[in-house]
Scaffold this motif. Sequence first.
Motif, PDB file in Angstrom:
ATOM      1  N   GLN A 478       0.826  -1.205   0.000  1.00  0.00           N
ATOM      2  CA  GLN A 478       0.000   0.000   0.000  1.00  0.00           C
ATOM      3  C   GLN A 478       0.867   1.264   0.000  1.00  0.00           C
ATOM      4  N   LEU A 479       1.914   1.278   0.818  1.00  0.00           N
ATOM      5  CA  LEU A 479       2.782   2.453   0.877  1.00  0.00           C
ATOM      6  C   LEU A 479       3.610   2.596  -0.396  1.00  0.00           C
ATOM      7  N   PHE A 482       1.444   4.204  -2.971  1.00  0.00           N
ATOM      8  CA  PHE A 482       1.379   5.644  -2.734  1.00  0.00           C
ATOM      9  C   PHE A 482       2.654   6.334  -3.196  1.00  0.00           C
ATOM     10  N   ALA A 486       1.928   8.956  -6.059  1.00  0.00           N
ATOM     11  CA  ALA A 486       1.676  10.291  -5.504  1.00  0.00           C
ATOM     12  C   ALA A 486       2.247  11.380  -6.411  1.00  0.00           C
ATOM     13  N   ALA A 590       3.732   9.363   5.927  1.00  0.00           N
ATOM     14  CA  ALA A 590       2.858   9.467   4.757  1.00  0.00           C
ATOM     15  C   ALA A 590       1.595  10.255   5.081  1.00  0.00           C
ATOM     16  N   ASP A 591       1.002   9.965   6.228  1.00  0.00           N
ATOM     17  CA  ASP A 591      -0.288  10.557   6.568  1.00  0.00           C
ATOM     18  C   ASP A 591      -0.154  11.997   7.046  1.00  0.00           C
ATOM     19  N   ALA A 596      -0.922  12.140   2.696  1.00  0.00           N
ATOM     20  CA  ALA A 596      -1.215  11.064   1.745  1.00  0.00           C
ATOM     21  C   ALA A 596      -2.700  10.946   1.409  1.00  0.00           C
ATOM     22  N   ARG A 597      -3.557  11.358   2.299  1.00  0.00           N
ATOM     23  CA  ARG A 597      -4.990  11.220   2.030  1.00  0.00           C
ATOM     24  C   ARG A 597      -5.451  12.089   0.863  1.00  0.00           C
ATOM     25  N   SER A 599      -3.978  12.016  -1.923  1.00  0.00           N
ATOM     26  CA  SER A 599      -3.563  11.313  -3.145  1.00  0.00           C
ATOM     27  C   SER A 599      -4.528  10.184  -3.478  1.00  0.00           C
ATOM     28  N   PHE A 602      -3.418   6.598  -2.537  1.00  0.00           N
ATOM     29  CA  PHE A 602      -3.369   6.191  -1.127  1.00  0.00           C
ATOM     30  C   PHE A 602      -4.702   5.565  -0.730  1.00  0.00           C
ATOM     31  N   GLY A 604      -6.667   4.726   2.110  1.00  0.00           N
ATOM     32  CA  GLY A 604      -6.699   5.043   3.534  1.00  0.00           C
ATOM     33  C   GLY A 604      -7.177   3.893   4.396  1.00  0.00           C
ATOM     34  N   VAL A 607      -4.527   1.080   4.659  1.00  0.00           N
ATOM     35  CA  VAL A 607      -3.397   1.492   5.494  1.00  0.00           C
ATOM     36  C   VAL A 607      -3.806   1.532   6.963  1.00  0.00           C
TER      37      VAL A 607
END
Length: 732
Positions: A478-479, A482, A486, A590-591, A596-597, A599, A602, A604, A607
Amino acid sequence: MNVQQLENELWEAADQLRANSKLTAAEYAMPVLGLIFLRHADNRFKAYLPEIEADIPAQVPADQREMLIKLGFQGKAAIYLPEAARFDRIASLPQGNNVGEVIDAAMDVIEAEYEVLKGALPRGYPAFETDLLFDLVKIFDRPAIKAATGDVFGRIYEYFLNKFAMSGAQEGGEFFTPPSLVRMIVNIIEPDHGLVLDPACGSAGMFVQTGHFIEDVRHQQANDTVTFHGQEKSDTNTKLARMNLVVHGLDASNIRQGNTFYDQVEHLVGQCDFVMANPPFNVDGVDTKKVEGQVKPIEQGGRLPFGLPGTNAKTGAISNANSLWVQYFYAYLNDSGRAGFVMASSASDAGNKDRDIREQLVNTGHVDVMMAIGNKFFYTRSLPCTLWFFDKGKPQDLHDQVLMIDARNVYHVVSARSHIFTDEQHANLNAIVWLYRGETDKFVALVAHYQRQVDAWLAAIPGRIAADSAAIEQLAAQLQAFAQGARLTELNASQPDDAQLTQAQLDDFKGELAAAQADTCAEGNTNTAIAALLAACTQARAAITRADLASHSGQRTLQAALDALAPQLRSAGKVLEARHKQWLKLIETADKTLRARSSKAFDGKAVRDGRRALLAADPKKNEDPTVRDAVLDALKQAAYFIHQVHWLHSRFPHGLFEDIPGLCKAVTVEEIAANDYSLTPGRYVGVAAAAAEDEDDFAETLREIHDELAELNDKAVELAGRIARNFEGLLG
């Protein structure tokens, strides 16, 4: 369950009553205890109901089915609850119904089923405001209460005595017996047959634990093997004892109200197989004239075979009743009986006539074990105590000895104000008594149990590590998605100039992510450590399979290999925790830093789920253990049970009893005489040699410091708030 959580919920319930009713403490304490009775009775009823219903054919009509369910509860450690008395029915009543009348009716139908409870269950619930009582029922229907097991009823009894001053129990020395001490007494005297007496029975916790012992250890039913006799001065406590026994499916027909100093229960003198008690400590003012007639041999019905203790020069009353209790417990025993009881630490060293009484007692040869207990076991006061044990059936080779155990340094920290014995601490202290009595087979069986526990936890480790690694891999994916998807334009959208992210920040995150992924790949440090641990676990399990767990020598050989594994288990736990922190930090970056939210790359929810797996569950919210909890618990438990065997083998390497400085010593009557007949264990066992504190002991010490600091911080916040409110009041 979490005892502190239970206490907090009970406090909330009691606080509602105090704030919203005009009832006094004495008026509302019993009704609340009645609700606890219903709740606990319902818990035990439901525990046995599926087993009973499974034996009833489905086609049986409803009225006959209920009768068969009732019959099925005969001989069970629970009571049958008619439909009208089941807590679910009460808790499901619509708002506005007269719940007080329903609860009173529930008490009526239970007393109709059980003659022994006639007059014991509280009434008067309609006097409570309907909304208040409705909310109170809901509080006692919460998960923590519904999951309550064990002698919680006694804990609740103590809780109300002390929080709401239902009686002057504290001032009289009448402390609720902590379950740890009750269990220790039962484990050492092993009450499994005949007449069992508690002449200061309180809420009957001793009898309840005896029932557990007979069922769990002897695999029998208590009502088939023992007869309980209990006496209690307080009418309220007598009712509580009857309620407690009945809710556990135990016979309560011989619970009587009476003052044991004067109400002698003559027919039990010299007749009991077992006596257990936690009498009120240091009572003064016992009428000498009323007890002096008890000074005569046991064969003549005397309860004070060694004479009267000292009297108050001014009043003529007994100045301290501790030695009365000690003699009573001895006098009630038959020729092979055993006794175990709690006593103030001062009683084992008191002088004058108390010393003379101890001399006569020691010279009988029937003092079996003396065990010193540290502070904070009593829930409401930080006071040490001593457990006394008599055995009139001691073998001849032990007749002139007393086993002294100093257990003041053996405890588990629950909070800054509360200590307990863990299951294993109970067993390990009990093992000292087994070895002293020559019961080496029980010692070997205990060690074998621990080593099998090690095997079971080692077996769980590979699967739990795999689940932990899988959670990391899913989070990494997941990361990574992103990091690759991103775009600065979406991350910086609607942000002021001074909050704009740069490509360098995004690249730094990618670098940290790549480093974390490299650490978890096959050649990474974390993965290498995990692989080494899994190989060691496989080898250890093979050694356990080959070992002769039925012999002390076989266990010793195996333990050498397990002791070598323990540091690796602890090290692996630290490696995994470091990995969790590394990935949690990436999530936070990230958050919080990279927003990140914002993008589309991402996910959410995914994660958040990944983060949740790497965090500890919150016990206050009754959360299930997380992936992180499961893997760390397996590592800790395997190391924990290795440590239990190490504790035993390092002290008793030959599997035989020996004197251990600072812990235990078999003391001769001659040595006791040379010490003025003191029965204080610390006087004899000495001090343990200084040794490096192992990691488990250090963790326990650190936990104690942390809990005490947390409690002091809470008090500081409370005091600060009170001061602020007082200032506001002064200033208008």
